[in-house]
Design a protein around this motif. Structure first.
Motif, PDB file in Angstrom:
ATOM      1  N   ILE A  66       0.834  -1.212   0.000  1.00  0.00           N
ATOM      2  CA  ILE A  66       0.000   0.000   0.000  1.00  0.00           C
ATOM      3  C   ILE A  66       0.867   1.260   0.000  1.00  0.00           C
ATOM      4  O   ILE A  66       0.354   2.365  -0.181  1.00  0.00           O
ATOM      5  N   ALA A  70      -0.774   6.223   1.332  1.00  0.00           N
ATOM      6  CA  ALA A  70      -1.138   4.865   0.943  1.00  0.00           C
ATOM      7  C   ALA A  70      -2.010   4.857  -0.307  1.00  0.00           C
ATOM      8  O   ALA A  70      -2.905   5.700  -0.463  1.00  0.00           O
ATOM      9  N   ALA A 128      -4.149   2.001  -1.911  1.00  0.00           N
ATOM     10  CA  ALA A 128      -4.633   0.628  -1.777  1.00  0.00           C
ATOM     11  C   ALA A 128      -5.278   0.141  -3.071  1.00  0.00           C
ATOM     12  O   ALA A 128      -5.845   0.923  -3.844  1.00  0.00           O
TER      13      ALA A 128
END
Length: 333
Positions: free
Chosen positions: A150, A300, A302
């Protein structure tokens, strides 16, 4: 598995020279990763150079109060060493969290640094993989990626680094020492692993033909107040889906110094420098810990099935730093 040669070496210059004479050779430590990859056909060395008898099996206190760990020290010996447990407890805990006792008895410190990703696509020769065959693609992005990165990933690779030990080393500013035909050298741990970028097959900044000879940990009083916490999908040994190495110095409710590193979230052990910056000089409480984790995890990115890692890492940071704060308060009473 194709046929290969095997030769044991007993001195560092001889090991380096032998690798230079056979470019299609690999150094062999415990073999806990390399041999598996050879069986799968992913690695196909012409020669294995067994380095386990090199004089690199000691752990020594350095003159400035740090530690030097030889490359052939086994993971079991590293975790059990009294100076490691006293000065860098998170490192001992991280090593014990990795693999099984049998594997730790074989695996070496130098080999741990160079282990390859456990991404299923990397080990499957029927699938493309940019880390194995540059330019072939990354099927994990559109396929199975529940344990993918991530942070710091790219459109070329989302595999994570599997090391527990490396997470603690990242937190404590370790330095990797090595030997080449041109002599000794060293790399700060922060520079040892390369960003994944467009060349995921290039994993470390080690010069060609280099043999890792050890790891030096600089003195760090805060490291004596450290912990490692790992989350995995089964209680027996397994690779992390998220982990945190943390060290904390709290005085009068204020964070004087903090070290944080994350595991299983990037292609390399991830030093959480933004979280450290946010915390230093501020209050030592759950709200501040959560805010620091959020600051680090703001970057991050994702994929559809690994977004849980953002919440997981946030909760790990809060839990680990809260535990360290409580321990500091108890010690101050």
């Amino acid at each position: 598995m194709r046929e290969f040669g095997y030769q044991r070496v007993f001195d560092v210059p001889g090991a380096v020279a032998l690798l230079g004479a056979e470019p299609d050779a690999h150094f062999l430590g415990g073999g806990t990763n390399l041999v598996d990859l050879m069986k799968a056909g992913v690695e196909r060395p012409a020669l294995l150079i067994d380095v386990r008898e090199l004089p690199l099996g000691r752990i020594e206190v350095t003159p400035d109060g740090g530690l030097h760990i030889g490359a052939t020290v086994t993971n079991s010996d590293l975790a059990a060493h009294p100076e490691v447990r006293r000065r860098y407890p998170a490192l001992a805990q991280a090593v014990l969290a990795g693999a099984s006792g049998q594997l730790r008895n074989m695996a070496t410190v130098g080999g741990n640094l160079l282990q390859r990703t456990r991404c299923g696509y990397y080990a499957d020769l029927t699938k493309p993989c940019n880390k194995r065959v540059p330019g072939s693609g990354c099927p994990a992005i559109g396929g199975e990626h529940r344990n993918a990165a991530i942070l710091g990933a790219s459109g070329q690779c989302v595999a994570v680094h599997p090391s527990d030990m490396g997470v603690a080393l990242a937190a404590f500013d370790a330095v990797v020492t090595y030997e080449t035909a041109d002599g000794p050298g060293e790399l700060p741990f922060a520079e040892f692993y390369l960003p994944v970028g467009d060349s995921p097959h290039l994993e470390t900044a080690l010069p060609a033909g280099a043999l890792i000879t050890g790891i030096t940990l600089p003195p760090a009083p805060v490291a004596a107040h450290s912990r490692y916490r790992k989350v995995r999908e089964r209680a027996s040994y397994a690779f992390a889906i998220g982990s945190v190495a943390a060290a904390l110095d709290v005085r009068d409710g204020v964070v004087r110094e903090v070290r944080l590193a994350f595991g299983a979230v990037a292609s390399r052990p991830w030093r959480a420098r933004e979280a450290e910056r946010v915390l230093t000089g501020g209050p030592a409480d759950a709200a501040a810990f959560a805010a620091a984790a959020d600051a680090e995890l703001a970057a991050a990115e994702a994929l559809p099935h690994n977004g849980y890692k953002v919440t997981l890492m946030r909760n790990l940071v809060v839990a680990e730093l809260t535990e360290l704060t409580e321990l500091a308060e108890e010690a101050a009473r």
